[in-house]
Each structure stands twice: as structure tokens, then as C-alpha cells.
Design an enzyme around this catalytic site. Structure first.
Site, PDB file in Angstrom:
ATOM      1  N   ASP A  52      55.569  36.099  39.311  1.00  0.00           N
ATOM      2  CA  ASP A  52      56.664  35.265  39.485  1.00  0.00           C
ATOM      3  C   ASP A  52      57.108  35.021  37.908  1.00  0.00           C
ATOM      4  O   ASP A  52      56.335  35.183  36.934  1.00  0.00           O
ATOM      5  CB  ASP A  52      56.434  34.065  40.293  1.00  0.00           C
ATOM      6  CG  ASP A  52      56.360  34.306  41.438  1.00  0.00           C
ATOM      7  OD1 ASP A  52      56.756  35.276  42.100  1.00  0.00           O
ATOM      8  OD2 ASP A  52      55.535  33.371  41.978  1.00  0.00           O
ATOM      9  N   TYR A 122      43.324  37.323  40.091  1.00  0.00           N
ATOM     10  CA  TYR A 122      44.187  36.376  39.387  1.00  0.00           C
ATOM     11  C   TYR A 122      43.059  35.135  39.004  1.00  0.00           C
ATOM     12  O   TYR A 122      42.118  35.007  39.556  1.00  0.00           O
ATOM     13  CB  TYR A 122      45.173  35.900  40.172  1.00  0.00           C
ATOM     14  CG  TYR A 122      46.313  36.533  40.642  1.00  0.00           C
ATOM     15  CD1 TYR A 122      47.386  36.387  39.820  1.00  0.00           C
ATOM     16  CD2 TYR A 122      46.439  37.365  41.833  1.00  0.00           C
ATOM     17  CE1 TYR A 122      48.750  37.106  39.982  1.00  0.00           C
ATOM     18  CE2 TYR A 122      47.531  38.176  42.038  1.00  0.00           C
ATOM     19  CZ  TYR A 122      48.827  38.057  41.125  1.00  0.00           C
ATOM     20  OH  TYR A 122      49.752  38.705  41.454  1.00  0.00           O
TER      21      TYR A 122
END
Length: 258
Positions: A52, A122
Site C-alpha cells: 500500500d 512482513y
């Protein structure tokens, strides 16, 4: 046509995300522009993992197809290592300073940067003492946290499968199932870091998990309430209100060697 993988890393602060968007500055649009300038051809990239706006990556991948003739125009009969070195130098000279191409490798013609990825890792970074050097790459959260409760919540994630509650609305996925291989909180260099590895992640999922777990750690909700939020399969129950700057895509792995 031959297919190539491009390994990239970037600081996502200035970009509207990874994937190309109309009238927006993205990682994909910058890399495509650099390829177009250097190779003097049109490139359409396919990405491995869509980060994002404002999210960073230590490793992400694109793939593209091109003609052998196009590659030969800059090869000039050089040895492969020398050709790659010159390619990377030239492309990185064209790219903005917050994006780097780390490698370009030819792969099998049917290899796919997104669908052939087997894991994605992540990390979300948090710091609790004011530090101006961390403000672009971590989230300043100067509130008391119960580490044991954070770990208990992370273990619930490891045992879960359906993450509908942690997917933002208006997503185009056909299911919300993710296989999570690792989920824990670690402490490195005065940072509190949430580390997660899975086969795939939904839109906004990692930030939603972290923000909701912080509510567990600060006592706003219980560990059992966190479990209830997962089981509810309702994204209005979760918290997504943490900034993107603390999130890093760390690694994407494949069954084949790139």
C-alpha cells in the site's frame, strides 16, 4: 518470449503504492519508466506483492516479457556478469534515490512473480522512546504494552485461517483464507517488531492485525476479544488505524532459484 524477474527494494514514503495507478506515482510506474528509457522499449510489469501507499520493501519482485533482440541491444556480447552490472548501474542511475533494482534474472517462460510465490514475510516496527531517525520507518507508540498479551494474540493468528475481519473493504479476492507460518513479536535495536510469514496477505491485513493487537497490549480489549474479532469475519470489528510507515515487506520466496 523470454521472461525476466526484477528484484527491487524501496522506501515507500513518497509513493501511492506498488502497483501502477492512473495519475499516481507508484513503484511500478517508476521502474517501467526506467526500463523504457534504458532499453528503449515498452514494458508492462507484473508484481509479486502489492504494498500500500507508504509501505516499504526490502525485497519485492516484478516480472516482464521481452524479445531477445531488445536485450541484445544492450548486451553487446558482454559476459553475463558484466552485462548485469552495467544494466543495474544504468537503471539505478535513472531511478529515484528511494528505489533500487537489486537483480535481473531470466526465468522459465511460465514463471509468475505473484502466483509462484510460496511465502511473503512482513515486519511492522514500533518504537516507544522519541527518536527522529526512526519516524519515517517506524511507528512512535509511547504507551505501556503487555508483551505477554501481545504474544498470546500473535499465537491466535498462527492458529487461524480465515482473516475476513482483517481485510479492508472493496477488495477483489475470492476468499479470505491465509496460511500463516510465523506470527510473533520480537525485540531488536530498541524496536518492538511484529513479524509474520504467510502464503498470502489480504489488503490492509498486517496493519489491521498489528493495530488490533496493540489494543490487546494496552488493555483496551482482552485476548479472548481478539479471538472473537477473528471469528466474527467482520472487518468493522478490527482496528486499522496505524500508519503505513512502520510496515516492511521483508522477503518473497519461490520454489525456484532466481
Amino acid at each position: 518470449m523470454p521472461r525476466y524477474f526484477i528484484e527491487v527494494a524501496y522506501v515507500g514514503t513518497r509513493y501511492s503504492g506498488f502497483q501502477a495507478q492512473k495519475n499516481a506515482n507508484t513503484i511500478q510506474s517508476e521502474v517501467e519508466k526506467a526500463l523504457r528509457i534504458f532499453f528503449k522499449g515498452i514494458f508492462v510489469l507484473t508484481g509479486a506483492s502489492r504494498t500500500d501507499a507508504g509501505v516499504h520493501a526490502l525485497q519485492n519482485y516484478f516480472h516482464f516479457d521481452t524479445s531477445e533482440e531488445l536485450i541484445k541491444t544492450v548486451n553487446s556480447n558482454l559476459e553475463h556478469e558484466e552485462w548485469l552490472k552495467r544494466c543495474l548501474y544504468s537503471l539505478n542511475s535513472i531511478l529515484p534515490e528511494d528505489i533500487v533494482i537489486k537483480n535481473i534474472a531470466q526465468v522459465e517462460d511460465n514463471a509468475h512473480s505473484r502466483f509462484d510465490a510460496i511465502t511473503r514475510e512482513y515486519k511492522y516496527q514500533i518504537y516507544q522512546s522519541k527518536n527522529p531517525f526512526l519516524r519515517q520507518v517506524a511507528y512512535y507508540y509511547p504507551y505501556k504494552l503487555d508483551v505477554q498479551k501481545l504474544q498470546e494474540a500473535a499465537e491466535i493468528i498462527l492458529a487461524s485461517f480465515d482473516f475476513t475481519s482483517f481485510s479492508k473493504k472493496n477488495t477483489q479476492v475470492t476468499n479470505f483464507n491465509c496460511f500463516i507460518h510465523k506470527s510473533n513479536w520480537i525485540f531488536e535495536n530498541n524496536l518492538i517488531i511484529y513479524n509474520i510469514i504467510g502464503n498470502r496477505f489480504l489488503r490492509g491485513m498486517v496493519r489491521g492485525l498489528v493495530a488490533t493487537m496493540l489494543n490487546v497490549g494496552n488493555g483496551k480489549i482482552s485476548v479472548e476479544k481478539f479471538r472473537d474479532i477473528i471469528n466474527a469475519k467482520d472487518c468493522t470489528k478490527a482496528n486499522f488505524s496505524i500508519p503505513p510507515r512502520g510496515l516492511f515487506l521483508v522477503e518473497v520466496t519461490y520454489r525456484f532459484i532466481i
